[in-house]
Scaffold this motif. Structure first.
Motif, PDB file in Angstrom:
ATOM      1  N   GLY A 243      21.120 -41.561  57.116  1.00 25.81           N
ATOM      2  CA  GLY A 243      20.142 -41.400  56.038  1.00 25.81           C
ATOM      3  C   GLY A 243      19.317 -42.647  55.831  1.00 25.81           C
ATOM      4  N   GLY A 244      18.147 -42.450  55.294  1.00 24.09           N
ATOM      5  CA  GLY A 244      17.245 -43.571  55.032  1.00 24.09           C
ATOM      6  C   GLY A 244      16.339 -43.273  53.857  1.00 24.09           C
ATOM      7  N   PHE A 245      15.745 -42.064  53.862  1.00 24.67           N
ATOM      8  CA  PHE A 245      14.868 -41.627  52.771  1.00 24.67           C
ATOM      9  C   PHE A 245      13.723 -42.607  52.540  1.00 24.67           C
ATOM     10  CE2 PHE A 245      19.274 -40.310  51.962  1.00 24.67           C
ATOM     11  CZ  PHE A 245      19.117 -38.960  52.237  1.00 24.67           C
ATOM     12  N   GLY A 246      13.310 -43.280  53.585  1.00 22.14           N
ATOM     13  CA  GLY A 246      12.216 -44.259  53.473  1.00 22.14           C
ATOM     14  C   GLY A 246      12.726 -45.678  53.396  1.00 22.14           C
ATOM     15  N   GLY A 498      19.149 -37.894  60.215  1.00 21.17           N
ATOM     16  CA  GLY A 498      19.694 -36.826  59.373  1.00 21.17           C
ATOM     17  C   GLY A 498      18.888 -35.544  59.455  1.00 21.17           C
ATOM     18  N   GLN A 499      17.766 -35.568  60.172  1.00 19.60           N
ATOM     19  CA  GLN A 499      16.848 -34.419  60.141  1.00 19.60           C
ATOM     20  C   GLN A 499      17.116 -33.379  61.210  1.00 19.60           C
ATOM     21  OE1 GLN A 499      15.952 -37.631  60.058  1.00 19.60           O
ATOM     22  NE2 GLN A 499      14.617 -37.980  58.324  1.00 19.60           N
ATOM     23  N   GLY A 500      18.028 -33.651  62.149  1.00 18.47           N
ATOM     24  CA  GLY A 500      18.385 -32.617  63.135  1.00 18.47           C
ATOM     25  C   GLY A 500      17.385 -32.434  64.262  1.00 18.47           C
ATOM     26  N   HIS A 501      16.689 -33.508  64.659  1.00 20.54           N
ATOM     27  CA  HIS A 501      15.694 -33.366  65.726  1.00 20.54           C
ATOM     28  C   HIS A 501      16.311 -32.891  67.038  1.00 20.54           C
ATOM     29  CE1 HIS A 501      12.863 -36.511  63.671  1.00 20.54           C
ATOM     30  NE2 HIS A 501      13.078 -35.445  62.941  1.00 20.54           N
ATOM     31  N   VAL A 502      17.557 -33.296  67.303  1.00 23.84           N
ATOM     32  CA  VAL A 502      18.178 -32.912  68.576  1.00 23.84           C
ATOM     33  C   VAL A 502      18.201 -31.387  68.688  1.00 23.84           C
ATOM     34  CG1 VAL A 502      20.363 -32.939  69.842  1.00 23.84           C
ATOM     35  CG2 VAL A 502      19.498 -35.047  68.788  1.00 23.84           C
ATOM     36  N   THR A 503      18.502 -30.742  67.592  1.00 23.03           N
ATOM     37  CA  THR A 503      18.575 -29.281  67.577  1.00 23.03           C
ATOM     38  C   THR A 503      17.180 -28.662  67.636  1.00 23.03           C
ATOM     39  OG1 THR A 503      20.560 -29.496  66.261  1.00 23.03           O
ATOM     40  CG2 THR A 503      19.511 -27.318  66.288  1.00 23.03           C
ATOM     41  N   SER A 504      16.292 -29.122  66.758  1.00 19.64           N
ATOM     42  CA  SER A 504      14.947 -28.518  66.708  1.00 19.64           C
ATOM     43  C   SER A 504      14.204 -28.717  68.013  1.00 19.64           C
ATOM     44  CB  SER A 504      14.103 -29.152  65.603  1.00 19.64           C
ATOM     45  OG  SER A 504      14.751 -29.114  64.382  1.00 19.64           O
ATOM     46  N   TRP A 505      14.277 -29.921  68.560  1.00 21.79           N
ATOM     47  CA  TRP A 505      13.544 -30.195  69.801  1.00 21.79           C
ATOM     48  C   TRP A 505      14.118 -29.337  70.939  1.00 21.79           C
ATOM     49  CZ3 TRP A 505      11.597 -32.036  65.872  1.00 21.79           C
ATOM     50  CH2 TRP A 505      10.893 -33.214  65.715  1.00 21.79           C
ATOM     51  N   ARG A 540       6.642 -36.409  59.591  1.00 27.20           N
ATOM     52  CA  ARG A 540       5.710 -36.402  60.711  1.00 27.20           C
ATOM     53  C   ARG A 540       6.353 -35.939  62.013  1.00 27.20           C
ATOM     54  NH1 ARG A 540       5.665 -40.729  64.220  1.00 27.20           N
ATOM     55  NH2 ARG A 540       3.390 -40.700  64.269  1.00 27.20           N
ATOM     56  N   SER A 541       7.692 -35.908  62.038  1.00 27.50           N
ATOM     57  CA  SER A 541       8.345 -35.810  63.343  1.00 27.50           C
ATOM     58  C   SER A 541       8.057 -34.497  64.045  1.00 27.50           C
ATOM     59  CB  SER A 541       9.844 -36.034  63.193  1.00 27.50           C
ATOM     60  OG  SER A 541      10.054 -37.287  62.614  1.00 27.50           O
ATOM     61  N   LEU A 542       8.163 -33.375  63.326  1.00 31.88           N
ATOM     62  CA  LEU A 542       7.920 -32.107  64.002  1.00 31.88           C
ATOM     63  C   LEU A 542       6.441 -31.962  64.358  1.00 31.88           C
ATOM     64  CD1 LEU A 542       8.605 -29.354  65.075  1.00 31.88           C
ATOM     65  CD2 LEU A 542       8.339 -28.438  62.783  1.00 31.88           C
ATOM     66  N   GLY A 657       4.305 -23.155  56.873  1.00 32.95           N
ATOM     67  CA  GLY A 657       3.812 -22.549  58.105  1.00 32.95           C
ATOM     68  C   GLY A 657       4.968 -21.984  58.902  1.00 32.95           C
ATOM     69  N   LYS A 658       4.840 -22.056  60.229  1.00 37.79           N
ATOM     70  CA  LYS A 658       5.909 -21.551  61.108  1.00 37.79           C
ATOM     71  C   LYS A 658       7.107 -22.483  61.050  1.00 37.79           C
ATOM     72  CE  LYS A 658       3.720 -18.115  63.173  1.00 37.79           C
ATOM     73  NZ  LYS A 658       4.163 -16.726  62.954  1.00 37.79           N
ATOM     74  N   VAL A 659       8.271 -21.904  61.168  1.00 38.33           N
ATOM     75  CA  VAL A 659       9.501 -22.683  61.046  1.00 38.33           C
ATOM     76  C   VAL A 659      10.239 -22.702  62.390  1.00 38.33           C
ATOM     77  CG1 VAL A 659      11.809 -22.485  60.048  1.00 38.33           C
ATOM     78  CG2 VAL A 659       9.805 -22.442  58.571  1.00 38.33           C
ATOM     79  N   ILE A 660      10.729 -23.865  62.762  1.00 39.84           N
ATOM     80  CA  ILE A 660      11.514 -23.950  63.995  1.00 39.84           C
ATOM     81  C   ILE A 660      12.948 -23.511  63.722  1.00 39.84           C
ATOM     82  CG2 ILE A 660      12.297 -25.468  65.895  1.00 39.84           C
ATOM     83  CD1 ILE A 660       9.174 -25.136  65.504  1.00 39.84           C
ATOM     84  N   ASN A 661      13.552 -24.097  62.668  1.00 38.17           N
ATOM     85  CA  ASN A 661      14.944 -23.795  62.378  1.00 38.17           C
ATOM     86  C   ASN A 661      15.133 -23.599  60.873  1.00 38.17           C
ATOM     87  OD1 ASN A 661      17.720 -24.025  61.718  1.00 38.17           O
ATOM     88  ND2 ASN A 661      18.107 -25.007  63.689  1.00 38.17           N
ATOM     89  N   PRO A 662      15.248 -22.342  60.428  1.00 40.17           N
ATOM     90  CA  PRO A 662      15.335 -22.064  58.991  1.00 40.17           C
ATOM     91  C   PRO A 662      16.535 -22.731  58.304  1.00 40.17           C
ATOM     92  CG  PRO A 662      15.191 -20.020  60.265  1.00 40.17           C
ATOM     93  CD  PRO A 662      15.288 -21.135  61.250  1.00 40.17           C
ATOM     94  N   GLY A 667      18.218 -26.950  54.526  1.00 40.89           N
ATOM     95  CA  GLY A 667      18.951 -28.193  54.251  1.00 40.89           C
ATOM     96  C   GLY A 667      18.013 -29.296  53.780  1.00 40.89           C
ATOM     97  N   GLN A 668      16.867 -29.407  54.444  1.00 37.11           N
ATOM     98  CA  GLN A 668      15.888 -30.425  54.056  1.00 37.11           C
ATOM     99  C   GLN A 668      15.408 -30.180  52.623  1.00 37.11           C
ATOM    100  OE1 GLN A 668      14.543 -33.251  55.609  1.00 37.11           O
ATOM    101  NE2 GLN A 668      16.342 -32.940  56.863  1.00 37.11           N
ATOM    102  N   LEU A 669      15.135 -28.915  52.317  1.00 36.37           N
ATOM    103  CA  LEU A 669      14.649 -28.615  50.962  1.00 36.37           C
ATOM    104  C   LEU A 669      15.741 -28.847  49.933  1.00 36.37           C
ATOM    105  CD1 LEU A 669      12.535 -25.495  51.868  1.00 36.37           C
ATOM    106  CD2 LEU A 669      11.669 -27.561  50.750  1.00 36.37           C
ATOM    107  N   GLY A 730       5.051 -29.920  57.885  1.00 38.56           N
ATOM    108  CA  GLY A 730       6.220 -30.756  57.628  1.00 38.56           C
ATOM    109  C   GLY A 730       7.005 -30.293  56.408  1.00 38.56           C
ATOM    110  N   VAL A 731       8.297 -30.651  56.383  1.00 31.34           N
ATOM    111  CA  VAL A 731       9.123 -30.196  55.246  1.00 31.34           C
ATOM    112  C   VAL A 731       9.995 -31.307  54.650  1.00 31.34           C
ATOM    113  CG1 VAL A 731      11.202 -29.451  56.526  1.00 31.34           C
ATOM    114  CG2 VAL A 731      10.491 -28.223  54.464  1.00 31.34           C
ATOM    115  N   GLY A 732      10.145 -32.441  55.353  1.00 35.26           N
ATOM    116  CA  GLY A 732      11.154 -33.425  54.978  1.00 35.26           C
ATOM    117  C   GLY A 732      11.059 -33.973  53.563  1.00 35.26           C
TER     118      GLY A 732
END
Ligand code: MCN
Length: 782
Positions: A243-246, A498-505, A540-542, A657-662, A667-669, A730-732
């Motif tokens: 985690g970082g949250f900025g 913490g954002q799950g990029h490995v899965t989404s990508w 920005r990541s997605l 918009g379109k969602v990669i992984n609901p 979780g992000q929301l 984006g949703v983060g």
């Protein structure tokens, strides 16, 4: 038939390892001969340093070295600020370790390096420092007074800037309704689950820094610039980051110092902060005073909005400090149409920990300001808060729409999201119950809060960032490697924490290349592996990094098509690509992408001039930002006898918009909403009159627990983005941005019959109770 991966609620690939503790947190890492560093920190908010004597520490058992700021003065440089927001912004010199003056409690003044952290901590007591106290500067308004003591020689104003659009004087002249309010955005302390940690090592020629960071790539450049160590001799690794949250979007004093200390003593050096040290010295968030004026017609139509901010920079400008409030500059007008808009901001130095990015960074503050004002306008006009919004928002058929502040929103449907939220919430029924409780004089009052938010994220367009004097570009890097056995390695320049990029990508690549989800690995967070990147922040990541990966997949397919045509003895135009196979149209003959990867590897039969690899690299830099939106509705019960607020129900309908992984999106929301509620009801950094931080532990700084948070009802509407090929937004940060005003609007709505039109955040039981007592003394009764 192949299953479409994009849109599937896949469980995160990362989690089995993370949840069972097979992790690589920086603090878990060890290097042969590793030493531990601890920092002595200033107990004074503002003082001249007249003497530092570290000799007492040097003599203690286990201590290898001890240094003062003076000892490092020649090599430590100044911590960077990469966002000189105006031409005349004051960027004071910022030595990582104070040399002549300290300007906030917690600033490092000396350090000890020892064989373990406990010996290092004990030895700090043997360091002698003499301070000559200077006056603390704590209040932003007082800091701006001409006779205020100065934080820096150049004065207490870091910068001031103003933007006007439309005829603002005309909008306010003779306006039938003007609503004026001043809101305080309290100072917050980011509380990532994993505290910051740094490990630096050198072989005498090159350097490796492992650090719990969101920005390994940006950090590498900045370390080179700050320390003079050549960039190609520095490797930065962000291993697992909890985690970082900025807060880990920073070039910290400790990162620079650990690198320099490893160089000084030629051995690996590690630092891990304690939670209290973290509360003192992780950069803080928010801390603004917002003065807002809204002019409207009698029917609720907005004529103009004036925004005047004073933003607390703290004692220095860190990496993005001065730009954070300005991320809200184009967002106060939000989803509403108006004739004129004015935004002004003054950045102020105080003797406190510097502020910088914290989840949402500038946009939660703006959204709070405007959404609170819309409720106040509704109350002034005796109108339903949703009705006043409806009369002003951009209608779905008006997209793309250029707002008064100059941003062009690509798509959205505020009507649809609101309709969906209303039906899930049971708005009319709750309003009826509210009326009943008011009539009965129920000590527990019901309040309903609305937040119809939008935000600007997907921090990218390099061109626009440049126009805003941002110190870097906003592109992202993606790379796809086809391994000989048909498996796929994806390298991304974004740096998840913490954002799950490995899965989404993996989902994006599985669909693009027609390979199984399980056959894809995603590598990140190491400048020796992902050699380019702009990292993870600003949701920005997605929409930047994910698209770069998608573009790299397209290039892989272009190469594979040429090879397939050669092997199948046909024209590339005769091939169709489906489910991972290039097929000669109208026949059964084809080659899978895995077969082609092997053919490229053996290179026995390649067309002339074709390289023995399908691997591809791409960079993506979108044309514009990403504009998610949604409607959040919150119902609270406020006990007027105790002041306690309980969230009774919360509905979030978001349009990203379109969602990669609901599942990841929810979780992000969920986390985002928890953080927004925390600002509304719980968290606040408190300094005393001498500038000591009082909220240094989790007993004083009140993070909400799961028991304090509601079950959230989630749903989504979908207006695809037109700025990227996936149609995603984006949703983060969306949940954090949306939720704070929904909750505070609900609290104020419950208390409005008592003559209360604002409660300062966090709306603690004490603050609510006091507001009620004051009004009771003034004779207000519901
Ligand atoms: N996603 C998706 N469909 C969309 C949008 C996003 O499936 N339409 C997925 C993405 O694929 C990605 C995740 O949601 O897996 C978040 O994507 P994105 O919105 O691009 O945000 P970033 O990955 O850039 O993350 C940054 C953002 C920020 S700015 C903060 S602050 C924040 C946040 O993410 N800090 C976090 N979420 C956090 N989550 C955790 N666990 N820890 C933090 O520190």
């Amino acid at each position: 038939m192949t299953v479409q991966e994009v849109g599937r609620p896949r469980r995160r690939k990362e989690d089995a390892r993370l949840l069972t503790g097979r992790t690589q947190w920086t603090d878990n890492l060890s290097r042969p001969g590793m030493l531990h560093v601890m920092f002595l920190r200033s107990p004074m908010a503002h003082a001249r340093i007249t003497r530092v004597d570290v000799s007492g520490a040097r003599d203690l058992p286990g201590v290898v070295a001890a240094f003062s700021g003076q000892d490092l003065a020649a090599e430590q440089g100044s911590l960077p600020c990469a966002w000189p927001v105006t031409e005349d912004v004051v960027i004071p010199d910022h030595p990582p370790m104070a040399v002549t003056e300290v300007r906030y409690v917690g600033e490092a003044v000396a350090c000890v390096i020892a064989t373990d952290r406990y010996r290092a901590a004990d030895a700090l007591d043997a360091i002698e420092v003499d301070y000559e106290p200077l006056p603390a500067v704590l209040d932003m308004n007082e800091a701006l007074a001409p006779d205020s003591p100065k934080v820096h020689e150049a004065g207490n104003k870091a910068y001031s800037m103003q933007i006007t659009s439309g005829d603002i004087e005309a909008a306010f002249r003779d306006a039938p309704v003007v609503v004026e309010r001043t809101f305080t955005q309290q100072r917050l302390i980011p509380s990532a689950m994993e505290p910051r940690a740094v490990l630096a090592d050198t072989d005498g020629e090159s350097y490796t820094l492992w650090t719990s960071s969101q920005i390994p790539h940006v950090l590498r450049v900045m370390l080179a610039v700050t320390t003079g160590i050549p960039e190609h001799k520095i490797r930065v690794v962000a291993p697992d980051v909890g985690g970082g949250f900025g807060s880990k979007l920073q070039v910290t004093a400790e990162e620079v110092l650990c690198l320099l200390l490893a160089r000084r003593i030629g051995r690996p050096v590690k630092w891990t902060e304690s939670r209290s040290e973290g509360n003192l010295t992780v950069h803080h968030g928010r801390d603004q005073i917002q003065h807002l004026r809204l002019a409207a017609d009698a029917d609720g139509r907005i004529r103009g909005l004036r925004v005047e901010l004073i933003a607390d920079m703290g004692a220095y400008l860190l990496l993005l400090t001065p730009g954070i409030p300005l991320l809200g500059a184009s967002m106060f007008n939000a989803i509403y149409k108006m004739d004129a808009y004015e935004f002004g901001c003054t950045g102020v130095f105080t003797t406190k920990m510097p502020t910088d990015a914290y989840r949402g960074a500038g946009r939660p503050e703006a959204t709070f300001g405007i959404e609170r004002m819309m409720d106040e306008l509704a109350a002034e006009l005796n109108m339903d808060p949703l009705e006043v919004r409806r009369r002003n928002w951009i209608r779905h058929e008006e997209f793309p729409y250029t707002t008064i502040s100059g941003l062009t929103y690509d798509s959205g449907n505020y009507e649809a999201a609101t309709e969906r939220a209303l039906s899930l919430f049971g708005y009319d029924k709750l309003r009826a119950e509210q009326a009943d409780r008011r009539d009965r004089g129920d000590p527990v009052q019901l309040g309903i809060g609305v937040s119809t938010y939008t935000e600007m994220c997907g921090l990218a367009p390099s061109r626009l960032l440049g126009e805003g004097r941002f110190g870097a570009g906003g592109w992202e890097h993606g790379e796809v490697r086809m391994l000989p056995t048909g498996k796929v390695e994806v390298v991304t320049g974004s740096s998840p924490h913490g954002q799950g990029h490995v899965t989404s990508w993996s989902q994006i690549v599985a669909d693009a290349l027609g390979v199984p989800f399980e056959d894809i690995s995603v590598l990140h967070g190491d400048t020796a592996i992902a050699h380019k990147g702009m990292d993870t922040y600003g949701s920005r990541s997605l929409v930047v990094g994910g698209i770069a990966v998608l573009k790299a997949c397209e290039k892989v397919k272009d190469k594979a098509r040429v090879l397939a045509a050669h092997l199948l003895e046909c024209s590339p135009d005769d091939l169709e690509f489906e489910a991972g196979t290039f097929k000669v149209r109208g026949t059964d003959s084809g080659r899978t992408i895995q077969e082609l990867a092997f053919a490229a590897f053996t290179a026995h039969n390649l067309p002339d001039g074709v390289e023995a690899r399908l691997d591809s690299v791409a960079t993506f830099d979108p044309e514009t930002y990403s504009f998610p939106h949604g409607t959040h509705l919150c119902a609270v019960e406020v006990d007027t006898e105790t002041g306690r607020t309980k969230i009774r129900s919360y509905v979030a309908v978001d349009d990203i918009g379109k969602v990669i992984n609901p599942l990841i999106v929810e979780g992000q929301l969920h986390g985002g909403i928890a953080q927004g509620i925390a600002q509304a009801l719980f968290e606040e950094a408190v300094y005393d009159a001498e500038g000591n931080l009082l909220t240094t532990t989790m007993a004083d700084y009140l993070l909400p627990s799961a028991a304090d948070l509601p079950d959230v009802t989630f749903d989504r509407t979908e207006s695809p983005a037109t700025s990227n090929p996936l149609g995603a937004k984006g949703v983060g940060e969306a949940g954090t941005i949306a939720s704070t005003p929904a909750v505070v609007n609900a609290v104020v709505d419950a208390l409005r019959p008592y003559g209360i039109d604002d409660v300062r955040m966090p709306c603690t039981p004490e603050r609510v109770w006091r507001a009620l007592q004051e009004r009771a003394q003034e004779g207000e009764r519901p």
